[in-house]
Enzyme design. Structure first.
Site: not given
Ligand code: ZN
Length: 210
Positions: A43, A45, A47, A99, A102
């Site tokens: 992803c 993302d 993090r 994750h 998400c």
């Molecule tokens: Zn995500």
């Protein structure tokens, strides 16, 4: 405090100097070639930094990231990365890593409009629809969200196996494993969903290529 963009450039200079301190030939060696064993589909993302959470160094992992780690069979970006990784770099493992928490998956589970991205989220809604019986039976919303993240990864693993790129590698006897993982933001631990494949025999017949 979040770094300004100038801080990023300063950090980079410091990082480059640090690498040379540890190994004066660091960049000379790295610039010659890359021979990664892994393709990571994760992803976007911020993090979930693929290399940091897996302890891989530059040169060890080929990376593709998009919202909610999707394998969309008409996405030229994904297909180009997959083709290059499998056919040229000859990676041995393709890992789809989702994750929990998400935002893409959560947005797809709701009914709010977000704009253009709704077209991307549609692919995730289709996963929900395919598993709606199991998901709707989970009353706890947090648990349902977590399960949806896992099912989405499993579906993307299947979608990788359905590509001619992956199936041609298998047909030609190339070692290639496809895996599905989920990363937890709570404790930093990756869960192996144990949905690994190295052949197409478990796919529905209609998806199997000769
Ligand atoms: Zn995500």
């Amino acid at each position: 405090m979040k770094p300004s963009y100038n801080t990023l450039l300063d950090n980079n200079k410091k990082w480059a100097i640090d690498q040379l301190k540890t190994n004066p030939d660091y960049f000379k060696l790295l610039s010659r070639q890359q021979t990664p064993e892994y393709l990571w589909i994760g992803c976007s993302d911020s993090r979930v930094p693929a290399d940091q959470i897996t302890g891989t160094k530059p040169g060890e992992m080929f990376v593709h990231r998009n919202i909610a780690n999707m394998v969309v069979h008409s996405d030229m970006n994904l297909l180009s990365v997959l083709s290059y990784a499998v056919e040229v770099l000859k990676v041995k493992h393709v890992i789809v890593c989702g994750h929990y928490e998400c935002g893409g998956v959560l947005a797809a589970m709701g009914n709010k409009q977000y704009g253009l991205i709704d077209n991307w989220l549609r692919h995730i809604k289709d996963v929900y629809k395919a598993h709606h019986k199991e998901l709707n039976a989970i009353e706890d919303q947090k648990l349902r969200f977590r399960r949806m993240v896992e099912l989405n990864v499993m579906e993307q693993v299947q979608d990788l196996c359905k590509t001619t790129i992956v199936q041609n590698a298998w047909r030609d006897g190339q070692e290639l494993h496809v895996h599905g993982w989920v990363y937890s933001l709570d404790d930093g631990v990756i869960k192996d969903l144990e949905v690994s494949f190295n052949n197409n025999t478990e796919l529905a017949t209609v998806y199997q290529f000769d």
